[in-house]
Design a protein around this motif. Structure first.
Motif, PDB file in Angstrom:
ATOM      1  N   GLU A  44      48.230  50.637  20.617  1.00  0.00           N
ATOM      2  CA  GLU A  44      47.980  49.348  19.812  1.00  0.00           C
ATOM      3  C   GLU A  44      46.447  49.367  20.648  1.00  0.00           C
ATOM      4  OE1 GLU A  44      47.846  45.400  17.152  1.00  0.00           O
ATOM      5  OE2 GLU A  44      49.588  46.245  18.634  1.00  0.00           O
ATOM      6  N   ALA A  45      46.428  49.551  22.271  1.00  0.00           N
ATOM      7  CA  ALA A  45      45.347  49.295  22.648  1.00  0.00           C
ATOM      8  C   ALA A  45      44.627  50.152  22.990  1.00  0.00           C
ATOM      9  CB  ALA A  45      45.867  48.370  24.454  1.00  0.00           C
ATOM     10  N   GLY A  46      44.810  50.908  22.775  1.00  0.00           N
ATOM     11  CA  GLY A  46      44.246  52.731  23.393  1.00  0.00           C
ATOM     12  C   GLY A  46      43.776  53.004  21.671  1.00  0.00           C
ATOM     13  N   VAL A  47      44.714  52.537  20.638  1.00  0.00           N
ATOM     14  CA  VAL A  47      43.906  52.905  18.846  1.00  0.00           C
ATOM     15  C   VAL A  47      43.024  51.971  18.545  1.00  0.00           C
ATOM     16  CG1 VAL A  47      44.332  52.589  16.624  1.00  0.00           C
ATOM     17  CG2 VAL A  47      46.375  54.352  18.617  1.00  0.00           C
ATOM     18  N   ARG A  48      43.011  50.503  18.990  1.00  0.00           N
ATOM     19  CA  ARG A  48      42.406  49.717  18.874  1.00  0.00           C
ATOM     20  C   ARG A  48      40.866  49.308  20.287  1.00  0.00           C
ATOM     21  NH1 ARG A  48      43.190  46.164  15.147  1.00  0.00           N
ATOM     22  NH2 ARG A  48      45.707  45.657  14.270  1.00  0.00           N
ATOM     23  N   GLN A  49      40.850  50.663  20.886  1.00  0.00           N
ATOM     24  CA  GLN A  49      39.296  50.204  22.141  1.00  0.00           C
ATOM     25  C   GLN A  49      39.349  52.075  21.055  1.00  0.00           C
ATOM     26  OE1 GLN A  49      40.095  49.890  25.855  1.00  0.00           O
ATOM     27  NE2 GLN A  49      38.593  51.110  26.285  1.00  0.00           N
ATOM     28  N   VAL A  50      39.964  52.986  20.682  1.00  0.00           N
ATOM     29  CA  VAL A  50      39.025  54.087  19.836  1.00  0.00           C
ATOM     30  C   VAL A  50      37.876  53.590  18.434  1.00  0.00           C
ATOM     31  CG1 VAL A  50      39.640  55.968  19.100  1.00  0.00           C
ATOM     32  CG2 VAL A  50      40.530  55.224  20.618  1.00  0.00           C
ATOM     33  N   ALA A  51      38.322  52.857  18.179  1.00  0.00           N
ATOM     34  CA  ALA A  51      38.710  51.770  16.822  1.00  0.00           C
ATOM     35  C   ALA A  51      37.402  51.279  17.169  1.00  0.00           C
ATOM     36  CB  ALA A  51      38.862  51.288  15.568  1.00  0.00           C
ATOM     37  N   HIS A  52      36.972  50.725  18.286  1.00  0.00           N
ATOM     38  CA  HIS A  52      35.781  49.258  18.487  1.00  0.00           C
ATOM     39  C   HIS A  52      34.309  50.438  18.842  1.00  0.00           C
ATOM     40  CE1 HIS A  52      33.389  46.767  20.924  1.00  0.00           C
ATOM     41  NE2 HIS A  52      33.480  48.096  22.412  1.00  0.00           N
ATOM     42  N   LEU A  53      34.723  51.583  19.437  1.00  0.00           N
ATOM     43  CA  LEU A  53      34.025  52.282  19.602  1.00  0.00           C
ATOM     44  C   LEU A  53      33.638  54.057  19.223  1.00  0.00           C
ATOM     45  CD1 LEU A  53      35.269  53.394  23.168  1.00  0.00           C
ATOM     46  CD2 LEU A  53      33.433  51.504  23.020  1.00  0.00           C
ATOM     47  N   TRP A  54      34.641  54.109  17.645  1.00  0.00           N
ATOM     48  CA  TRP A  54      33.646  55.128  16.770  1.00  0.00           C
ATOM     49  C   TRP A  54      32.987  54.723  15.975  1.00  0.00           C
ATOM     50  CZ3 TRP A  54      36.934  59.069  17.085  1.00  0.00           C
ATOM     51  CH2 TRP A  54      37.080  59.694  15.700  1.00  0.00           C
ATOM     52  N   HIS A 130      23.170  60.279  31.053  1.00  0.00           N
ATOM     53  CA  HIS A 130      23.495  60.839  29.077  1.00  0.00           C
ATOM     54  C   HIS A 130      25.339  61.121  29.852  1.00  0.00           C
ATOM     55  CE1 HIS A 130      19.638  61.513  27.225  1.00  0.00           C
ATOM     56  NE2 HIS A 130      19.193  60.915  29.150  1.00  0.00           N
ATOM     57  N   LEU A 131      25.679  60.494  31.423  1.00  0.00           N
ATOM     58  CA  LEU A 131      27.269  61.075  31.186  1.00  0.00           C
ATOM     59  C   LEU A 131      28.133  60.754  29.895  1.00  0.00           C
ATOM     60  CD1 LEU A 131      30.005  63.102  32.805  1.00  0.00           C
ATOM     61  CD2 LEU A 131      29.608  60.758  33.939  1.00  0.00           C
ATOM     62  N   ILE A 132      27.669  59.347  29.959  1.00  0.00           N
ATOM     63  CA  ILE A 132      29.247  58.155  29.139  1.00  0.00           C
ATOM     64  C   ILE A 132      28.692  58.581  27.531  1.00  0.00           C
ATOM     65  CG2 ILE A 132      30.146  55.806  28.595  1.00  0.00           C
ATOM     66  CD1 ILE A 132      30.686  56.859  31.625  1.00  0.00           C
ATOM     67  N   ASN A 133      27.960  58.663  27.516  1.00  0.00           N
ATOM     68  CA  ASN A 133      27.745  59.291  25.803  1.00  0.00           C
ATOM     69  C   ASN A 133      27.747  60.560  24.909  1.00  0.00           C
ATOM     70  OD1 ASN A 133      26.384  56.952  23.924  1.00  0.00           O
ATOM     71  ND2 ASN A 133      24.996  56.504  26.072  1.00  0.00           N
ATOM     72  N   ASP A 134      27.494  60.999  26.991  1.00  0.00           N
ATOM     73  CA  ASP A 134      27.783  62.885  25.890  1.00  0.00           C
ATOM     74  C   ASP A 134      29.760  62.940  26.451  1.00  0.00           C
ATOM     75  OD1 ASP A 134      25.866  64.171  26.084  1.00  0.00           O
ATOM     76  OD2 ASP A 134      25.655  64.588  28.907  1.00  0.00           O
ATOM     77  N   PHE A 135      29.801  62.282  26.638  1.00  0.00           N
ATOM     78  CA  PHE A 135      31.759  62.334  26.750  1.00  0.00           C
ATOM     79  C   PHE A 135      32.138  61.049  25.380  1.00  0.00           C
ATOM     80  CE2 PHE A 135      33.455  62.968  30.909  1.00  0.00           C
ATOM     81  CZ  PHE A 135      31.900  64.279  31.147  1.00  0.00           C
ATOM     82  N   TYR A 136      31.516  60.746  24.874  1.00  0.00           N
ATOM     83  CA  TYR A 136      32.050  60.049  22.964  1.00  0.00           C
ATOM     84  C   TYR A 136      31.285  61.527  22.547  1.00  0.00           C
ATOM     85  CZ  TYR A 136      32.217  55.595  24.599  1.00  0.00           C
ATOM     86  OH  TYR A 136      32.788  54.179  25.969  1.00  0.00           O
ATOM     87  N   ASN A 137      30.470  62.051  22.611  1.00  0.00           N
ATOM     88  CA  ASN A 137      30.384  63.385  21.691  1.00  0.00           C
ATOM     89  C   ASN A 137      30.790  64.422  21.653  1.00  0.00           C
ATOM     90  OD1 ASN A 137      27.532  61.368  20.955  1.00  0.00           O
ATOM     91  ND2 ASN A 137      26.506  62.294  22.295  1.00  0.00           N
ATOM     92  N   ASN A 138      31.290  64.888  22.831  1.00  0.00           N
ATOM     93  CA  ASN A 138      32.973  65.567  22.779  1.00  0.00           C
ATOM     94  C   ASN A 138      34.103  64.659  23.143  1.00  0.00           C
ATOM     95  OD1 ASN A 138      33.027  64.666  25.627  1.00  0.00           O
ATOM     96  ND2 ASN A 138      31.974  66.527  26.354  1.00  0.00           N
ATOM     97  N   GLN A 177      31.984  50.497  26.458  1.00  0.00           N
ATOM     98  CA  GLN A 177      31.119  50.422  25.939  1.00  0.00           C
ATOM     99  C   GLN A 177      30.579  51.392  25.645  1.00  0.00           C
ATOM    100  OE1 GLN A 177      29.517  47.123  28.343  1.00  0.00           O
ATOM    101  NE2 GLN A 177      28.733  48.809  29.474  1.00  0.00           N
ATOM    102  N   ARG A 178      29.095  51.549  24.599  1.00  0.00           N
ATOM    103  CA  ARG A 178      29.071  52.810  24.279  1.00  0.00           C
ATOM    104  C   ARG A 178      27.134  52.358  24.235  1.00  0.00           C
ATOM    105  NH1 ARG A 178      31.052  57.033  19.506  1.00  0.00           N
ATOM    106  NH2 ARG A 178      29.640  58.325  20.032  1.00  0.00           N
TER     107      ARG A 178
END
Length: 663
Positions: A44-54, A130-138, A177-178
């Motif tokens: 639940e913690a992992g899924v909700r964190q991804v949902a927060h960032l998606w 740009h690293l963190i945002n690149d890692f969201y994109n990929n 965060q993003r």
């Protein structure tokens, strides 16, 4: 206004938030659990964190669900394997970004001649922005957030001695965060510009006049504000009437800097003679009209504020919260509560009376830097300068001498050389700092001012402080059990060891203090030093709170507010001890300009230093320092408990002072 609207337009598409329906989140959790996931809390913690960032561009609700189901790791062995791989990759990335930044800021930090306009432009560039945002994109960031979700501060404090759980939790801090890279880059630029401004803010004291229009200082004395100006005050406590005149003159300089009435003609220039009492300029005996600096100092503060505030919407927290609850892992409310407790201590009046008696006069505002409890206050600084200039004529000589300093502190020659091989020494453009390594194979850098004639006592004192940082940086990088645990809980903990080293600067020169009252003097010195730094820390916090309350303020309004707040804090916590109202001395600190909200780290560093010193007393100094700084990035309280057996508190220092006063 056009610029602000442009930013909004640029980032509107970027921040498009995909609100994942609760039904989709629950279905995803249940599907993963049915697939073999046994820990529903972690799922639940992992899924909700991804949902927060998606975000919208990351995919549809169905694609979100598919991603989570396909990428959740269900076996401990696979999770550990992935963790080790990610740790290796991050060490390579952050380590090389650190090295690039080191090189891009080389000329800003080292004394390599005059700066060109191109230097701060390169220095402000952030290669990892740009690293963190690149890692969201990929999708790498989502895989990590899903399997290593953020652990709350309260839950971290329950992890105890489980090093694997701590390492996983630290990986969980990475993708929470993003923030658009453009905003991260703007923040880096604002801080870099402020740092360049401060590192070039020298006062040519040989051209500064006292109230009678006389020159008091050597022709070639150049002091960086505020650090060297403060140290000049400290150095004159054993110089009689002449020293008192110098101290008062330096304080007049400080007040003109705070009020921004200082003429621009005397900043980093010796072309004019300046009387800070009357604020008049002369050149070749002729009076010259000066141009006040006006609001430049406060504009730099505003630039930092606007850069940090632009990031706030992407984090859900303002900069104050990010700095304290996030970075320091101590809430700003708890910080202010602790500081207020100390600043309200009735023992402060007693210490003030002791200092006044020792000085033979009433306290003056600059006596927040009273240095008379230290053994060095009774030494001839000119003699120390000559000794040190002969011993360390350049950076190479100081580098060569580093191992002997550690051996003097009880390290074996082998261990001393092992640590010092990983430390470089550079002549600094500013007052000095320590730049740590971010991967194995790199050196940390010790930087201090080294004039052409060799290192002087002020530079040496700062260098020993920075050396303490370097020792921590080396141990906590090379000897911690996992890269994700490398470092210390927050900057206060590296400041603590730097203070521990700095206190021993004379001892490292073979100058021993055999005074039977040494222990009492040490306690009084620590108490008074903490009194000074807590006040400026409170001002730093108050100014940032004011800026958030007045986000559209001008630099002139910020100047007026900063001065008013400095007087308010002074009147509340210092006037009862000093007997003087409305002093502005707390506002002189350069950290407020170039290192936003960093000052509190010094205050915590001194609290930690006292507890460390108290614990180290009677123990093998080298072995314990080596053990303690291998603990890595625990939370502050857990680190203190594992290091010394006691939680973080000002009570031990207050109790020790009470005993010292009775003696």
């Amino acid at each position: 206004m056009k610029h602000s609207l442009l930013l909004v337009c640029l980032f509107t598409g970027f921040i498009a938030k995909a609100e994942i329906p609760e039904k989709t989140i629950q279905t995803t959790i249940n599907t993963i659990q049915a697939k073999g996931g046994t820990n529903k809390t972690m799922i639940e913690a992992g899924v909700r964190q991804v949902a927060h960032l998606w975000q919208t561009q990351d995919g549809t609700d169905a694609e979100f669900q598919e991603f989570c189901v396909n990428n959740f790791i269900t076996t401990p062995a696979e999770k550990e394997q992935v963790f080790q791989k990610v740790s290796h990759y991050f060490e390579a990335l952050w380590g090389h970004f650190n090295e690039i930044s080191l090189q891009l800021q080389l000329n800003l930090h080292e004394d390599n001649g005059a700066l060109h306009d191109i230097d701060p432009m390169f220095g402000a560039y952030s290669p990892g922005a740009h690293l963190i945002n690149d890692f969201y994109n990929n999708k790498i960031g989502f895989i990590i957030a899903l399997n290593f979700p953020e652990v709350s501060l309260q839950d971290k404090e329950k992890l105890g001695a489980d090093r694997s759980a701590w390492a996983y939790a630290r990986l969980g801090d990475v993708f929470t965060q993003r923030v658009p890279p453009e905003l991260l880059q703007a923040g880096t630029k604002a801080e870099s510009d402020a740092d360049v401004y401060i590192s070039s803010y020298n006062i040519y004291m040989g051209h500064v006049l006292n109230a009678k229009g006389q020159k008091l200082f050597p022709e070639d004395k150049i002091l960086l504000t505020h650090w060297n100006l403060r140290d000049e005050i400290k150095a004159n406590y054993n110089k009689g009437k002449e020293g008192l005149d110098r101290q008062r003159t330096v304080y007049e300089v400080m007040k003109r800097i705070i009020s921004q009435e200082i003429p621009t003609q005397v900043i980093n220039s010796g072309d004019y003679d300046w009387n800070p009492y009357s604020n008049t300029l002369t050149q070749n005996g002729m009076t010259v009209t000066g141009t006040p600096e006006a609001t430049e100092r406060y504009q730099r503060m505003l630039n930092n504020f606007h850069a940090m505030k632009a990031i706030d919407p992407y984090t859900g927290k303002n900069f104050i919260e990010r700095k304290f609850s996030g970075e320091m892992e101590v809430s700003v409310e708890d910080v202010k509560k602790l500081f207020t407790q100390f600043l309200s201590s009735p023992e402060l009046k007693e210490v003030g009376k002791i200092i006044s008696k020792r000085l033979g006069r009433k306290l003056e505002a600059y006596d927040i830097w009273y240095d008379g409890f230290k053994p060095r206050s009774n030494l001839d600084e000119a003699q120390l300068d000559a000794q040190l200039q002969k011993l360390y004529p350049n950076a190479e000589a100081f580098k060569t001498g580093l191992p002997s300093l550690l051996i003097h502190l009880g390290f074996t020659p082998e261990r001393a050389n092992e640590i010092c091989d990983k430390i470089a020494v550079d002549a600094a453009r500013g007052s000095g700092h320590a730049w740590g390594a971010s991967m194995k194979g790199q050196q940390s850098h010790l930087r201090t001012r080294i004039p052409a004639e060799g290192i002087n006592y002020k530079g040496y004192n700062i260098a020993v402080h920075e050396f303490g940082h370097n020792v921590e940086q080396t141990i906590s990088m090379y000897n911690v059990d996992n890269f994700m645990m490398a470092g210390v809980p927050n900057t206060a903990f590296t400041e603590a060891l730097a203070f521990v080293f700095q206190k021993r600067d004379l001892q490292l020169l073979g100058i021993e203090n055999n005074d039977p009252e040494k222990e009492k003097m040490d306690i009084l010195d620590k108490f008074w030093s903490l009194y000074e730094i807590m006040g400026v820390s409170m001002l730093d916090i108050s100014v940032w709170e004011w800026m958030y309350t007045h986000p559209d303020a001008t630099a002139e309004q910020l100047k007026e507010a900063t001065i008013a707040l400095s007087k308010e804090i002074w009147n509340k916590y210092y006037a009862p001890v000093f007997g003087k109202q409305d002093e502005t001395v707390l506002a002189v600190y350069s950290h407020m300009i170039s290192y936003p909200l960093y000052l509190s780290a010094y205050a915590f560093g001194q609290i930690i230093e006292f507890q460390l010193e108290d614990y180290l007393n009677g123990k093998n100094f080298a072995q314990e320092v080596d053990r303690i700084y291998r603990l890595g990035r625990l939370t502050p309280n857990e680190w203190m408990i594992q290091a010394t057996g006691s939680p973080l508190s000002v009570e031990p220092l207050v109790h020790a002072l009470q005993k010292a006063i009775k003696k």
